[in-house]
Design an enzyme around this catalytic site. Structure first.
Site, PDB file in Angstrom:
ATOM      1  N   PHE A   7      47.803 -81.254 -36.527  1.00 11.42           N
ATOM      2  CA  PHE A   7      48.070 -82.776 -36.552  1.00 11.42           C
ATOM      3  C   PHE A   7      48.994 -83.383 -35.238  1.00 11.42           C
ATOM      4  O   PHE A   7      49.850 -82.507 -34.749  1.00 11.42           O
ATOM      5  CB  PHE A   7      48.826 -83.394 -37.662  1.00 11.42           C
ATOM      6  CG  PHE A   7      48.208 -83.234 -39.177  1.00 11.42           C
ATOM      7  CD1 PHE A   7      47.547 -84.392 -39.762  1.00 11.42           C
ATOM      8  CD2 PHE A   7      48.718 -82.142 -39.863  1.00 11.42           C
ATOM      9  CE1 PHE A   7      46.951 -84.040 -40.789  1.00 11.42           C
ATOM     10  CE2 PHE A   7      47.876 -81.973 -41.304  1.00 11.42           C
ATOM     11  CZ  PHE A   7      47.241 -82.828 -41.430  1.00 11.42           C
ATOM     12  N   ASP A   8      48.514 -84.291 -34.635  1.00 11.92           N
ATOM     13  CA  ASP A   8      49.027 -85.010 -33.698  1.00 11.92           C
ATOM     14  C   ASP A   8      49.938 -85.824 -34.675  1.00 11.92           C
ATOM     15  O   ASP A   8      49.720 -86.023 -35.665  1.00 11.92           O
ATOM     16  CB  ASP A   8      47.999 -85.979 -32.793  1.00 11.92           C
ATOM     17  CG  ASP A   8      48.760 -86.985 -32.019  1.00 11.92           C
ATOM     18  OD1 ASP A   8      49.671 -86.477 -31.239  1.00 11.92           O
ATOM     19  OD2 ASP A   8      48.705 -88.003 -32.166  1.00 11.92           O
ATOM     20  N   MET A   9      51.177 -86.416 -33.891  1.00 10.31           N
ATOM     21  CA  MET A   9      52.043 -86.982 -34.509  1.00 10.31           C
ATOM     22  C   MET A   9      51.954 -88.639 -34.306  1.00 10.31           C
ATOM     23  O   MET A   9      51.561 -89.282 -35.451  1.00 10.31           O
ATOM     24  CB  MET A   9      53.456 -86.619 -34.281  1.00 10.31           C
ATOM     25  CG  MET A   9      54.581 -87.152 -35.228  1.00 10.31           C
ATOM     26  SD  MET A   9      56.184 -86.779 -34.654  1.00 10.31           S
ATOM     27  CE  MET A   9      56.381 -87.516 -33.021  1.00 10.31           C
ATOM     28  N   ASP A 157      44.446 -89.048 -33.105  1.00 10.54           N
ATOM     29  CA  ASP A 157      43.685 -90.453 -32.993  1.00 10.54           C
ATOM     30  C   ASP A 157      43.319 -91.077 -31.617  1.00 10.54           C
ATOM     31  O   ASP A 157      42.741 -92.130 -31.660  1.00 10.54           O
ATOM     32  CB  ASP A 157      44.998 -91.331 -33.549  1.00 10.54           C
ATOM     33  CG  ASP A 157      46.147 -91.342 -32.413  1.00 10.54           C
ATOM     34  OD1 ASP A 157      46.406 -92.260 -31.579  1.00 10.54           O
ATOM     35  OD2 ASP A 157      46.751 -90.209 -32.237  1.00 10.54           O
TER      36      ASP A 157
END
Length: 209
Positions: A7-9, A157
């Site tokens: 995951f990106d944060m 995102d």
């Protein structure tokens, strides 16, 4: 065969990117320049600021102070984030965070949101010479996890994040945050999801889980 979801944060797990956006704009950074910052390393952003005629040290310090003030009441979590992470754990999938944010900040956010200890690795690429859209941070994360890139899913995102995941040879899913993807960016994604609540169903229907 081990599998991992990376995951990106900011903007993916936490609804912090819009706070960064407003803070950058308050320092005088134009929106077109800010949009190029998303997902990039601090070193890269400093170079962009300097090229645009800003004092990087002063501008970054002002932006950080604004962010701290705006996040005093808490870190907003993206819808479906907890259920996605919990669902992956139940399925025995390795999870990690690969963020361009400094490690100290990432750890603070995870502790404040109750996500601390819920990921197998947290990797900060803040000091990597090549930030997103280069694939370096995702390749480094896969190596740290001991999982082949082709067995990793990236959840992002932003445009820079999607390009980085695709360049790493990983199945890349986008949950758009600030800017919707155009057709070219969609072509780099395995799927575009409305929210993280769709992650487990998507992976299941795709036969990945």
């Amino acid at each position: 065969m081990d599998k991992a979801v990376i995951f990106d944060m900011d903007g993916t797990l936490f609804d912090t990117e819009r706070i960064y956006r407003s803070s950058w704009l308050e320092t005088g950074v134009p929106v077109e320049l800010y949009q190029r910052f998303i997902g990039r390393s601090a070193e890269s952003i400093s170079g962009m600021l300097k090229d645009a005629g800003f004092d990087p040290e002063e501008t970054v310090a002002r932006k950080k102070a604004l962010v701290v003030k705006k996040l005093e009441k808490g870190i907003p979590v993206k819808p479906g984030a907890a259920e996605a992470v919990d669902g992956l754990h139940r399925a025995g999938i390795i999870t990690a965070i690969a963020t361009s944010t400094a490690m100290e900040t990432a750890v603070s956010y995870l502790e404040r949101t109750g996500f601390a200890g819920r990921f197998d690795r947290v990797i900060s690429g803040n000091r990597l010479p090549n930030g997103k859209p280069a694939p370096d941070i995702f390749l480094m994360t896969a190596k740290e996890l001991g999982v082949s890139p082709e067995h990793c899913v990236v959840v992002e995102d932003s445009e820079n994040g999607v390009r980085a995941g695709h360049a790493a040879g990983m199945l890349t899913l986008m949950v758009p945050d600030m800017v919707p993807p155009d057709e070219e960016l969609r072509s780099l994604c395995g799927g575009v999801l409305d929210s993280l609540s769709d992650l487990i169903p998507w992976l299941t229907s795709a036969g990945w889980l």
